[in-house]
Design a protein around this motif. Sequence first.
Motif, PDB file in Angstrom:
ATOM      1  N   PHE A  37      48.169 -14.588   4.829  1.00  0.00           N
ATOM      2  CA  PHE A  37      47.861 -13.965   6.125  1.00  0.00           C
ATOM      3  C   PHE A  37      47.117 -14.912   7.056  1.00  0.00           C
ATOM      4  CE2 PHE A  37      48.432 -10.181   3.437  1.00  0.00           C
ATOM      5  CZ  PHE A  37      49.390  -9.540   4.194  1.00  0.00           C
ATOM      6  N   GLY A  38      46.381 -15.876   6.490  1.00  0.00           N
ATOM      7  CA  GLY A  38      45.607 -16.797   7.325  1.00  0.00           C
ATOM      8  C   GLY A  38      46.411 -18.015   7.729  1.00  0.00           C
ATOM      9  N   THR A  39      46.562 -18.942   6.774  1.00  0.00           N
ATOM     10  CA  THR A  39      47.217 -20.220   7.101  1.00  0.00           C
ATOM     11  C   THR A  39      48.616 -20.016   7.695  1.00  0.00           C
ATOM     12  OG1 THR A  39      46.123 -21.008   5.094  1.00  0.00           O
ATOM     13  CG2 THR A  39      47.650 -22.512   6.168  1.00  0.00           C
ATOM     14  N   PHE A  40      49.460 -19.244   6.992  1.00  0.00           N
ATOM     15  CA  PHE A  40      50.841 -19.114   7.465  1.00  0.00           C
ATOM     16  C   PHE A  40      50.905 -18.424   8.832  1.00  0.00           C
ATOM     17  CE2 PHE A  40      52.586 -19.224   2.860  1.00  0.00           C
ATOM     18  CZ  PHE A  40      52.571 -20.601   2.903  1.00  0.00           C
ATOM     19  N   SER A  41      50.095 -17.362   9.005  1.00  0.00           N
ATOM     20  CA  SER A  41      50.146 -16.647  10.286  1.00  0.00           C
ATOM     21  C   SER A  41      49.700 -17.567  11.415  1.00  0.00           C
ATOM     22  CB  SER A  41      49.265 -15.404  10.247  1.00  0.00           C
ATOM     23  OG  SER A  41      49.783 -14.506   9.299  1.00  0.00           O
ATOM     24  N   LEU A  42      48.640 -18.346  11.148  1.00  0.00           N
ATOM     25  CA  LEU A  42      48.169 -19.277  12.178  1.00  0.00           C
ATOM     26  C   LEU A  42      49.254 -20.303  12.515  1.00  0.00           C
ATOM     27  CD1 LEU A  42      44.468 -20.237  11.344  1.00  0.00           C
ATOM     28  CD2 LEU A  42      45.371 -19.285  13.479  1.00  0.00           C
ATOM     29  N   LEU A  43      49.856 -20.869  11.479  1.00  0.00           N
ATOM     30  CA  LEU A  43      50.894 -21.873  11.717  1.00  0.00           C
ATOM     31  C   LEU A  43      52.073 -21.279  12.475  1.00  0.00           C
ATOM     32  CD1 LEU A  43      50.927 -23.804   8.307  1.00  0.00           C
ATOM     33  CD2 LEU A  43      50.066 -24.607  10.505  1.00  0.00           C
ATOM     34  N   ILE A  44      52.454 -20.054  12.079  1.00  0.00           N
ATOM     35  CA  ILE A  44      53.590 -19.402  12.741  1.00  0.00           C
ATOM     36  C   ILE A  44      53.248 -19.141  14.219  1.00  0.00           C
ATOM     37  CG2 ILE A  44      54.701 -17.105  12.885  1.00  0.00           C
ATOM     38  CD1 ILE A  44      56.162 -18.939  11.027  1.00  0.00           C
ATOM     39  N   ALA A  45      52.015 -18.689  14.471  1.00  0.00           N
ATOM     40  CA  ALA A  45      51.635 -18.378  15.850  1.00  0.00           C
ATOM     41  C   ALA A  45      51.441 -19.656  16.676  1.00  0.00           C
ATOM     42  CB  ALA A  45      50.362 -17.542  15.867  1.00  0.00           C
ATOM     43  N   LEU A  46      50.726 -20.626  16.099  1.00  0.00           N
ATOM     44  CA  LEU A  46      50.370 -21.801  16.901  1.00  0.00           C
ATOM     45  C   LEU A  46      51.473 -22.855  16.951  1.00  0.00           C
ATOM     46  CD1 LEU A  46      46.655 -22.287  15.783  1.00  0.00           C
ATOM     47  CD2 LEU A  46      47.544 -21.120  17.810  1.00  0.00           C
ATOM     48  N   THR A  54      58.073 -20.744   6.728  1.00  0.00           N
ATOM     49  CA  THR A  54      57.115 -21.107   7.788  1.00  0.00           C
ATOM     50  C   THR A  54      57.424 -22.503   8.321  1.00  0.00           C
ATOM     51  OG1 THR A  54      55.440 -19.782   6.678  1.00  0.00           O
ATOM     52  CG2 THR A  54      54.642 -21.352   8.305  1.00  0.00           C
ATOM     53  N   VAL A  55      57.549 -23.457   7.394  1.00  0.00           N
ATOM     54  CA  VAL A  55      57.844 -24.831   7.804  1.00  0.00           C
ATOM     55  C   VAL A  55      59.193 -24.893   8.531  1.00  0.00           C
ATOM     56  CG1 VAL A  55      58.350 -27.141   6.908  1.00  0.00           C
ATOM     57  CG2 VAL A  55      56.383 -25.875   6.045  1.00  0.00           C
ATOM     58  N   THR A  56      60.162 -24.124   8.025  1.00  0.00           N
ATOM     59  CA  THR A  56      61.479 -24.085   8.665  1.00  0.00           C
ATOM     60  C   THR A  56      61.369 -23.646  10.124  1.00  0.00           C
ATOM     61  OG1 THR A  56      62.526 -23.625   6.545  1.00  0.00           O
ATOM     62  CG2 THR A  56      63.773 -23.014   8.508  1.00  0.00           C
ATOM     63  N   CYS A  57      60.584 -22.589  10.369  1.00  0.00           N
ATOM     64  CA  CYS A  57      60.427 -22.089  11.744  1.00  0.00           C
ATOM     65  C   CYS A  57      59.735 -23.134  12.626  1.00  0.00           C
ATOM     66  CB  CYS A  57      59.606 -20.803  11.768  1.00  0.00           C
ATOM     67  SG  CYS A  57      60.526 -19.398  11.165  1.00  0.00           S
ATOM     68  N   ILE A  58      58.710 -23.790  12.078  1.00  0.00           N
ATOM     69  CA  ILE A  58      57.982 -24.791  12.882  1.00  0.00           C
ATOM     70  C   ILE A  58      58.922 -25.928  13.280  1.00  0.00           C
ATOM     71  CG2 ILE A  58      56.120 -26.500  12.846  1.00  0.00           C
ATOM     72  CD1 ILE A  58      54.628 -24.671  10.901  1.00  0.00           C
ATOM     73  N   ILE A  59      59.698 -26.405  12.298  1.00  0.00           N
ATOM     74  CA  ILE A  59      60.601 -27.514  12.607  1.00  0.00           C
ATOM     75  C   ILE A  59      61.679 -27.061  13.593  1.00  0.00           C
ATOM     76  CG2 ILE A  59      62.312 -29.088  11.627  1.00  0.00           C
ATOM     77  CD1 ILE A  59      60.570 -29.234   9.161  1.00  0.00           C
ATOM     78  N   ALA A  60      62.210 -25.862  13.366  1.00  0.00           N
ATOM     79  CA  ALA A  60      63.256 -25.355  14.261  1.00  0.00           C
ATOM     80  C   ALA A  60      62.727 -25.257  15.685  1.00  0.00           C
ATOM     81  CB  ALA A  60      63.747 -23.992  13.775  1.00  0.00           C
ATOM     82  N   ARG A  61      61.490 -24.813  15.832  1.00  0.00           N
ATOM     83  CA  ARG A  61      60.900 -24.727  17.161  1.00  0.00           C
ATOM     84  C   ARG A  61      60.850 -26.119  17.814  1.00  0.00           C
ATOM     85  NH1 ARG A  61      61.143 -21.296  20.248  1.00  0.00           N
ATOM     86  NH2 ARG A  61      59.717 -19.679  19.580  1.00  0.00           N
ATOM     87  N   GLY A  62      60.403 -27.106  17.060  1.00  0.00           N
ATOM     88  CA  GLY A  62      60.288 -28.467  17.592  1.00  0.00           C
ATOM     89  C   GLY A  62      61.633 -29.084  17.932  1.00  0.00           C
ATOM     90  N   GLU A  63      62.675 -28.634  17.216  1.00  0.00           N
ATOM     91  CA  GLU A  63      63.996 -29.227  17.433  1.00  0.00           C
ATOM     92  C   GLU A  63      64.851 -28.369  18.351  1.00  0.00           C
ATOM     93  OE1 GLU A  63      65.085 -32.203  16.226  1.00  0.00           O
ATOM     94  OE2 GLU A  63      63.076 -32.509  15.427  1.00  0.00           O
ATOM     95  N   ASN A  64      64.265 -27.377  18.970  1.00  0.00           N
ATOM     96  CA  ASN A  64      65.021 -26.460  19.834  1.00  0.00           C
ATOM     97  C   ASN A  64      66.148 -25.767  19.085  1.00  0.00           C
ATOM     98  OD1 ASN A  64      64.141 -25.990  22.357  1.00  0.00           O
ATOM     99  ND2 ASN A  64      64.807 -28.015  23.114  1.00  0.00           N
ATOM    100  N   ALA A  65      65.878 -25.404  17.853  1.00  0.00           N
ATOM    101  CA  ALA A  65      66.929 -24.817  17.029  1.00  0.00           C
ATOM    102  C   ALA A  65      66.531 -23.413  16.581  1.00  0.00           C
ATOM    103  CB  ALA A  65      67.204 -25.710  15.830  1.00  0.00           C
ATOM    104  N   LEU A  66      65.760 -22.724  17.426  1.00  0.00           N
ATOM    105  CA  LEU A  66      65.330 -21.375  17.065  1.00  0.00           C
ATOM    106  C   LEU A  66      65.741 -20.405  18.172  1.00  0.00           C
ATOM    107  CD1 LEU A  66      62.035 -20.741  15.256  1.00  0.00           C
ATOM    108  CD2 LEU A  66      62.932 -18.987  16.737  1.00  0.00           C
ATOM    109  N   ASP A  67      66.485 -19.381  17.791  1.00  0.00           N
ATOM    110  CA  ASP A  67      66.965 -18.413  18.772  1.00  0.00           C
ATOM    111  C   ASP A  67      65.965 -17.251  18.852  1.00  0.00           C
ATOM    112  OD1 ASP A  67      68.249 -16.491  20.224  1.00  0.00           O
ATOM    113  OD2 ASP A  67      70.237 -16.942  19.367  1.00  0.00           O
TER     114      ASP A  67
END
Length: 434
Positions: A238-247, A397-410
Amino acid sequence: MPHKTTITTKILIAMVIGLLSGSLINAFGQDVAVIQTYLVNGLFYIIGAAFVNALKMLVVPLVTFSLICGVCGIGDVSVLGRVGIKALGLFILTTAIAITLALGVAALIGPGKDFANAQSLSDFTPPPAPPITEVFINIVPGNPVQAFAEGNMLQIIFFVIVFAIAMLMTGDVGRQLAQSAEKLNEVMMKVVTLVMDFAPIGVFFLMARTFSEQGIGLVMPMIGYFSAVIVCLLLHFFGTFSLLIALMAKLNPVMFIQKMRSAHIFAFSTASSNATIPINLQVAEKRLGVDNSIAAFTIPLGATINMDGTAIMQGVATVFIANVYAIDLSLSQYVIVIGMATLASIGTAGVPGVGLIMLAMVFNQVGLPVEGIGLIMGVDRVLDMLRTVLNVTGDATVTCIIARGENALDDSIFNDPEAGSVTEIELPHKKARL
Ligand code: ASP
């Protein structure tokens, strides 16, 4: 009003009923031979194990076709390298946070300080842990066919990436092959759906068997260790992952957790990140909106080398065993634990119970008695189920972060609560599957 039940809800219900029936059998049916022979070691075992096999059956072909599509979808070797480096960096970072958190919490709670009779409780002879150098050498498959036959994920990923890069470099021939891989991938996804149709039954039997064998009573003497691990798992989840997902991924963590539900259920009931790859891949693409080019690469890789939950268990276990044997760990030993547990989690295969074996490697490095592992073995199955949930969440979580950086998240898929959820709508006269 049409009655709507998603397949995930059905699986969830099956899981709870399985857990309750198993616990009841554990409480009242331990000595009833018929129940043990025909139910627990008969029906429950056969169907549960067959279902896990069905999940494993999907992994190698799905990862192969999906990863070929992913690499060809990225299309550019330098982008692939960038994604790879980012993935590796994030995997290591999250694991290091997890283990640091575990050591901190465990040092605060101090599990095992009042533990008596350590020597008499423990008669465990550990299996040899592989040296860390072997882990690296073995990434390169001497024989790819053997790697596929044995389902050695790291070797398979390595070979498929090299092969797909070669496809990219061979122009037209490679393109034709990529088209075939896309078709094969689509068919494999259908096979996943077919297996998923049996998931409520499979999950019920898996849970029923596990809990009829693992009574909750077993946990009691180990409550300090058990609860310290759970506190850390929750904090990281709930802490680390949620923060990473949000930020870092700029997504709503609540929605993320909700959408991960089916992957969580599978991770919990199979205790295997590997067996959960097909579901996590589907969740990432269809529910979270991550493009196949990223998910196909990061999810299988994460399931193989990224184990935050495992690292947490290893951190807490280290402090616990040090306390039990009244050994004082120095600051430098703590630092070694962080490094070793991160490496151990890379070397841990995503299958049940391996984290415990790799723990021997951590203990060896800091000079803790390896036979101490015997103490925590009894409660490990339940913790294994829980930490696997964390392991697969870390991959997503890591997948979403990378996808965001690569413009690969819908975002439209991510924000649609219904996206990708298979729903059965029961109409008065017919049942339609959407
Ligand atoms: N069961 C874990 C997983 O598959 C690995 C472990 O910690 O034993 O992710």
